[in-house]
Motif scaffolding. Structure first.
Motif, mmCIF file in Angstrom:
data_model
loop_
_atom_site.group_PDB
_atom_site.id
_atom_site.type_symbol
_atom_site.label_atom_id
_atom_site.label_comp_id
_atom_site.label_asym_id
_atom_site.label_seq_id
_atom_site.Cartn_x
_atom_site.Cartn_y
_atom_site.Cartn_z
ATOM 1 N N ILE A 88 0.845 -1.209 0.000
ATOM 2 C CA ILE A 88 0.000 0.000 0.000
ATOM 3 C C ILE A 88 0.872 1.248 0.000
ATOM 4 C CG2 ILE A 88 -1.640 1.346 1.360
ATOM 5 C CD1 ILE A 88 -2.836 -1.309 2.338
ATOM 6 N N SER A 89 1.894 1.263 0.852
ATOM 7 C CA SER A 89 2.770 2.439 0.950
ATOM 8 C C SER A 89 3.472 2.731 -0.367
ATOM 9 C CB SER A 89 3.804 2.223 2.063
ATOM 10 O OG SER A 89 3.178 2.096 3.316
ATOM 11 N N ASP A 90 3.770 1.671 -1.116
ATOM 12 C CA ASP A 90 4.472 1.838 -2.392
ATOM 13 C C ASP A 90 3.531 2.041 -3.577
ATOM 14 O OD1 ASP A 90 6.831 1.451 -1.026
ATOM 15 O OD2 ASP A 90 6.955 -0.693 -1.473
ATOM 16 N N SER A 91 2.229 2.073 -3.306
ATOM 17 C CA SER A 91 1.258 2.173 -4.393
ATOM 18 C C SER A 91 1.293 3.572 -5.027
ATOM 19 C CB SER A 91 -0.155 1.886 -3.895
ATOM 20 O OG SER A 91 -0.598 2.910 -3.027
ATOM 21 N N GLU A 92 0.828 3.642 -6.249
ATOM 22 C CA GLU A 92 0.832 4.901 -6.984
ATOM 23 C C GLU A 92 -0.037 5.954 -6.310
ATOM 24 O OE1 GLU A 92 -0.533 6.439 -11.440
ATOM 25 O OE2 GLU A 92 0.136 4.367 -11.175
ATOM 26 N N ASP A 93 -1.189 5.530 -5.772
ATOM 27 C CA ASP A 93 -2.103 6.487 -5.138
ATOM 28 C C ASP A 93 -1.473 7.130 -3.909
ATOM 29 O OD1 ASP A 93 -4.147 6.094 -6.974
ATOM 30 O OD2 ASP A 93 -4.985 4.401 -5.871
ATOM 31 N N VAL A 94 -0.819 6.325 -3.095
ATOM 32 C CA VAL A 94 -0.195 6.859 -1.883
ATOM 33 C C VAL A 94 1.021 7.705 -2.234
ATOM 34 C CG1 VAL A 94 1.016 6.248 0.247
ATOM 35 C CG2 VAL A 94 -1.060 5.020 -0.402
ATOM 36 N N MET A 95 1.803 7.261 -3.184
ATOM 37 C CA MET A 95 2.980 8.031 -3.584
ATOM 38 C C MET A 95 2.580 9.400 -4.121
ATOM 39 S SD MET A 95 5.531 6.173 -2.780
ATOM 40 C CE MET A 95 6.883 6.990 -3.605
ATOM 41 N N LYS A 96 1.428 9.460 -4.777
ATOM 42 C CA LYS A 96 0.961 10.744 -5.316
ATOM 43 C C LYS A 96 0.638 11.725 -4.185
ATOM 44 C CE LYS A 96 -2.256 12.799 -8.651
ATOM 45 N NZ LYS A 96 -2.513 13.986 -7.828
ATOM 46 N N ILE A 97 0.124 11.209 -3.079
ATOM 47 C CA ILE A 97 -0.166 12.082 -1.936
ATOM 48 C C ILE A 97 1.116 12.778 -1.483
ATOM 49 C CG2 ILE A 97 -0.831 12.105 0.501
ATOM 50 C CD1 ILE A 97 -2.842 9.911 -0.127
ATOM 51 N N PHE A 98 2.208 12.039 -1.404
ATOM 52 C CA PHE A 98 3.481 12.621 -0.957
ATOM 53 C C PHE A 98 4.095 13.518 -2.025
ATOM 54 C CE2 PHE A 98 3.002 9.148 2.023
ATOM 55 C CZ PHE A 98 3.447 9.730 3.199
ATOM 56 N N THR A 99 3.926 13.141 -3.289
ATOM 57 C CA THR A 99 4.432 13.991 -4.373
ATOM 58 C C THR A 99 3.749 15.346 -4.359
ATOM 59 O OG1 THR A 99 4.916 12.064 -5.769
ATOM 60 C CG2 THR A 99 4.721 14.195 -6.861
ATOM 61 N N ASP A 100 2.424 15.336 -4.215
ATOM 62 C CA ASP A 100 1.668 16.597 -4.191
ATOM 63 C C ASP A 100 2.028 17.424 -2.957
ATOM 64 O OD1 ASP A 100 0.457 15.782 -6.510
ATOM 65 O OD2 ASP A 100 -1.421 15.157 -5.566
#
Length: 439
Positions: free
Chosen positions: A179-191
């Motif tokens: 989950i932590s490595d998923s695209e959706d979660v990574m996008k939260i940190f990118t934004d």
């Protein structure tokens, strides 16, 4: 497994319980009702001890006289009012005996959960009647308005697989990493990292936000502090680049993201919520069985109340495919009703389940989530979540089998060496004694 029973004593002051109108649940039919089960989040709490940013000026316990993670007066009031609402909505179903034997209450071991269900039951049973009026000589006022209830809980906390989602599970840890490595979660940190406020907060907090959970902790803690008018000096100066509202807005995405994604894997839902959904369904089956089997030994309660955390309420909604991707309010409650169709001859068609979500707990009636689902359909759709052996499902035996063998071999070797040393010492003692006697 250790199950404890606690009996609550609550004295509620008249000043706290100001008059508040209970919303009318006009289209709520309880004539066919046979069972009510409630899974609720605790009321408002203070900040958790490990949730503060390292630079938080309000970390010290002197700012939290109730204790860390403790139920506040606002939380007590909310849970009491929920109990009052439930009494009005279910009064005809529960009847006028006001018997504590018609209720089963189970709580997480956390004090805020135990106290929450105590307050809820005090609002639900606001007076004592008949044999349950325990007034003796002197007729104390408390005996007429308060009724003790047994509340079951579980120790140790992290082994409670019913109402606490923290028991160690290697497979769940691996799923969380996915989950932590998923695209959706990574996008939260990118934004977040692309927002200039992130660098300001990194300096302000003296730490970076590297997980949804940590971001959620910051959001919850600052929200709780600022609701108590404990504003950081950094936000009171005229040259502050951001105000407290802007900070909460940007941190809120971590809280929402944590609720939405933390259980976004079937295995995690099963291992964390499977025991609870199985328990809820078994309670319904007990009611049905007792209706059609007079020799049934175990009799069901009229009401089951489970006092727990947001980390159980949200994944339970997700498991049922009923979650609305919103932060659950304090006191948020999922209500499960089992109904019986009076004119149906077939058991398969006779019982159905209604589910409601009581989220805005001081202002409105519960939301309709799922109405009229046949019980057998409800059961068949959810049996895939059941499990019998937590450790086996988590792969604990497989992961630790070699380690366990090594431990056993080490223990055996230690015993052999110990015995050998003991025999050697005994032999030396015998030789010494013989030598001394011969001289």
């Amino acid at each position: 497994m250790i199950v404890m029973t606690t009996i609550a004593t609550i004295v509620l002051t008249a000043g706290l319980l100001q008059a508040q109108t209970v919303p009318d649940w006009i289209d709520h039919n309880i004539e066919t009702l046979r069972l009510v089960q409630i899974v609720h989040r605790h009321g408002e709490r203070t900040a958790l001890k490990d949730s503060f940013p390292t630079t938080d000026p309000f970390r010290d316990s002197k700012y939290w006289p109730e204790g860390y993670g403790a139920l506040t007066n606002a939380g007590k009031y909310r849970m009491y009012k929920i109990g009052e609402y439930l009494r009005q909505w279910y009064d005809l179903y529960l009847g006028d005996d006001y018997s504590p034997r018609e209720v089963y209450a189970r709580s997480s071991i956390e004090h805020r959960c135990i106290e929450s269900v105590q307050c809820l039951l005090a609002g639900l049973y606001p007076e004592t009647r008949g044999i349950w009026n325990w007034a003796q000589t002197g007729n104390p006022v408390l005996a007429k308005m308060w009724l003790p209830f047994p509340i079951e809980t579980f120790m140790p906390k992290d082994d409670d697989t019913l109402l606490v989602p923290h028991k160690k599970c290697p497979k769940a840890t691996k799923e969380h990493q996915i989950i932590s490595d998923s695209e959706d979660v990574m996008k939260i940190f990118t934004d977040y990292n692309s927002n200039t406020i992130s660098q300001y907060l990194k300096i302000l907090f003296n730490e970076s936000i590297t997980s949804l959970y940590r971001g959620q902790q910051f959001y919850d803690t600052l929200n709780i502090e600022w609701e108590r008018d404990r504003i950081w000096p950094n936000f009171t100066t005229t040259d502050a680049p951001y105000n407290q509202t802007q900070v909460l807005d940007v941190l809120r995405v971590f809280s929402v993201g944590s609720y939405v994604y933390d259980w976004n894997r079937e295995f995690i839902l099963r291992i964390r919520i499977g025991n609870l959904i199985q328990t809820l369904i078994n309670n319904m089956k007990l009611v049905i069985d007792s209706k059609h089997n007079e020799s049934s030994v175990k009799k069901p309660f009229k009401l089951y109340v489970y006092s727990t955390h947001d980390t159980i309420v949200v994944p339970l909604l997700q498991l049922l495919n009923l979650y609305n991707n919103m932060i659950p309010a304090y006191g948020a409650s999922i209500i499960f009703e089992l109904h019986e169709r009076p004119n149906s001859a077939q058991v398969a068609d006779k019982y159905f389940v209604d589910i409601y979500y009581f989220n805005d707990t001081l202002n409105r009636i519960p939301y309709k989530l799922n109405l009229g689902k046949p019980f057998e359909t409800f059961e068949s759709q959810n049996t895939k979540w059941f499990y019998e052996d937590f450790n086996k499902l988590c792969g604990i035996d497989d992961d630790n089998s070699e380690a366990n063998k090594n431990v056993v071999l080490g223990q055996m070797l230690f015993m052999v060496v110990g015995i050998a040393i003991g025999v050697a010492l005994l032999g030396i003692n015998i030789l010494v004694i013989r030598f001394m006697r011969s001289h």
